[in-house]
Design an enzyme around this catalytic site. Structure first.
Site, PDB file in Angstrom:
ATOM      1  N   MET A   1       0.838  -1.194   0.000  1.00 43.60           N
ATOM      2  CA  MET A   1       0.000   0.000   0.000  1.00 43.60           C
ATOM      3  C   MET A   1       0.878   1.252   0.000  1.00 43.60           C
ATOM      4  O   MET A   1       1.808   1.374   0.801  1.00 43.60           O
ATOM      5  CB  MET A   1      -0.906   0.017   1.237  1.00 43.60           C
ATOM      6  N   VAL A   2       0.608   2.199  -0.886  1.00 43.61           N
ATOM      7  CA  VAL A   2       1.308   3.476  -0.910  1.00 43.61           C
ATOM      8  C   VAL A   2       0.670   4.388   0.125  1.00 43.61           C
ATOM      9  O   VAL A   2      -0.533   4.586   0.113  1.00 43.61           O
ATOM     10  CB  VAL A   2       1.241   4.128  -2.300  1.00 43.61           C
ATOM     11  N   GLN A  55     -12.492  16.412   4.624  1.00 45.77           N
ATOM     12  CA  GLN A  55     -12.970  17.403   3.654  1.00 45.77           C
ATOM     13  C   GLN A  55     -13.249  16.732   2.310  1.00 45.77           C
ATOM     14  O   GLN A  55     -12.367  16.135   1.708  1.00 45.77           O
ATOM     15  CB  GLN A  55     -11.896  18.490   3.477  1.00 45.77           C
ATOM     16  N   CYS A  84     -12.948  25.691  -3.402  1.00 49.26           N
ATOM     17  CA  CYS A  84     -11.830  25.480  -4.325  1.00 49.26           C
ATOM     18  C   CYS A  84     -12.082  26.236  -5.635  1.00 49.26           C
ATOM     19  O   CYS A  84     -13.088  25.987  -6.314  1.00 49.26           O
ATOM     20  CB  CYS A  84     -11.642  23.995  -4.609  1.00 49.26           C
ATOM     21  N   LYS A 127     -17.198  24.786   3.694  1.00 47.85           N
ATOM     22  CA  LYS A 127     -16.183  25.809   3.442  1.00 47.85           C
ATOM     23  C   LYS A 127     -16.610  26.618   2.225  1.00 47.85           C
ATOM     24  O   LYS A 127     -16.920  26.054   1.177  1.00 47.85           O
ATOM     25  CB  LYS A 127     -14.822  25.176   3.193  1.00 47.85           C
ATOM     26  N   HIS A 155     -13.472  31.577   3.320  1.00 49.37           N
ATOM     27  CA  HIS A 155     -12.302  32.181   2.687  1.00 49.37           C
ATOM     28  C   HIS A 155     -12.748  33.536   2.156  1.00 49.37           C
ATOM     29  O   HIS A 155     -13.600  33.611   1.273  1.00 49.37           O
ATOM     30  CB  HIS A 155     -11.779  31.300   1.552  1.00 49.37           C
ATOM     31  N   ASN A 185     -10.772  32.343   7.070  1.00 49.85           N
ATOM     32  CA  ASN A 185      -9.706  31.769   6.244  1.00 49.85           C
ATOM     33  C   ASN A 185      -9.200  32.844   5.280  1.00 49.85           C
ATOM     34  O   ASN A 185      -9.979  33.648   4.770  1.00 49.85           O
ATOM     35  CB  ASN A 185     -10.238  30.559   5.477  1.00 49.85           C
ATOM     36  N   ASP A 187      -5.017  34.582   4.211  1.00 46.90           N
ATOM     37  CA  ASP A 187      -3.930  35.490   4.589  1.00 46.90           C
ATOM     38  C   ASP A 187      -3.463  35.330   6.028  1.00 46.90           C
ATOM     39  O   ASP A 187      -3.027  36.312   6.654  1.00 46.90           O
ATOM     40  CB  ASP A 187      -4.329  36.953   4.346  1.00 46.90           C
ATOM     41  N   ALA A 209      -3.912  27.499   5.528  1.00 45.62           N
ATOM     42  CA  ALA A 209      -3.538  26.406   4.624  1.00 45.62           C
ATOM     43  C   ALA A 209      -2.124  26.645   4.119  1.00 45.62           C
ATOM     44  O   ALA A 209      -1.179  25.992   4.555  1.00 45.62           O
ATOM     45  CB  ALA A 209      -4.527  26.301   3.468  1.00 45.62           C
TER      46      ALA A 209
END
Length: 291
Positions: A1-2, A55, A84, A127, A155, A185, A187, A209
């Protein structure tokens, strides 16, 4: 497994003052349908002593609910990413694209509350980003609040904004308009940023983040990633497993502020952990070793 170095990174930032950690954004459709995807994206440990939020990117109720049901009991809550701004996400109807299909957000939150077995402590958050006007933004957030979301992360940019300063003045007005907790969220790159954002917005928390990627010890008050933090990260990666390519990327971010470009490129040129450790010990004044 990776195995990827996401669990070690969450444990690292927790050690250096982070109260709540999130997984990276996980595609809910493939997570729901693929055991291999789950083993790659979702690794937890009993050593994670504080809240962990999973998430998800989703654009259907079925995918979000199905993925959420698989993580109940293994984390403390789930988050729907509506922030996103990447082009692929917008094109496919994920992330910030959901801001322009609000009924999908409402349906996902309501159906989560109806279908997912959970204790009161298991949260469902969203979010978000800003819309073109404060009135539009507040109206949308109030409707999401009525659907039963536990809290929201905001954000303080629109999806079109990139390097422009985050609009924390708008966030302060949003915070006044809602009853649920709001997490700020945008800066937050050092402890002074955290204090200023907290004071201006009166948010219940401040999220970082990029700031934490560049300096995992941000919330402990360090201006740049200290050597002790880097060594702690190495120890956690060795203990819990890691993917070397992913590890190098995280390490690159950690040293980007205080290392030359040539030094960073030398790190990226390492082809194995043993080669990396030799370079690290020779150039970072460290006696770290794998035992």
């Amino acid at each position: 497994m990776v195995r990827f170095s996401k669990l070690p990174f969450r444990l690292l930032v927790r050690k250096y003052g982070c109260d709540v950690t999130y997984t990276s954004m996980i595609m809910s459709d493939s997570f729901r349908l693929s055991a291999a995807k789950r083993s790659h994206e979702f690794v937890t440990s009993q050593d994670e002593t504080g809240p962990v939020i999973t998430q998800f990117a989703a654009n259907t109720v079925e995918d979000f609910i199905g993925a959420s049901q698989l993580v109940v009991g293994y984390c403390d809550g789930v988050d729907l990413n509506c922030g996103c701004p990447q082009k692929w996400a917008m094109h496919e109807g994920y992330g910030a694209a959901l801001l322009y299909s609000p009924q999908k957000i409402f349906d996902i939150v309501r159906q989560f509350r109806n279908q997912v077995e959970h204790e009161a402590a298991f949260s469902m958050s969203v979010k978000l980003r800003l819309l073109s006007s404060l009135n539009e933004t507040v109206d949308l957030y109030r409707q999401i609040e009525k659907c039963g979301v536990s809290f929201i992360g905001v954000h303080s940019r629109t999806h079109q904004m990139r390097t422009e300063p985050a609009d924390h003045d708008q966030l302060a007005e949003i915070k006044k308009s809602l009853q649920i907790p709001v997490v700020a969220n945008g800066d937050c790159f050092n402890l002074e940023d955290y204090r200023l954002i907290s004071e201006k917005t009166k948010a219940h928390g401040v999220m970082s983040a990029r700031g934490l990627l560049e300096n995992p010890a941000l919330f402990a008050g360090y201006e740049n990633t200290p050597l002790c933090c880097i060594e702690d990260f190495l120890k956690l990666c060795v203990k819990y497993g890691f993917n070397f390519v992913s590890f190098k990327k995280l390490f690159y971010w950690m040293i980007e502020r205080n290392c030359s470009k040539s030094e960073r490129l030398n790190i990226l040129a390492c082809n194995s952990m043993s080669q990396f450790l030799d370079y690290f010990k020779d150039n970072f004044n460290s006696d770290f070793s794998i035992r």
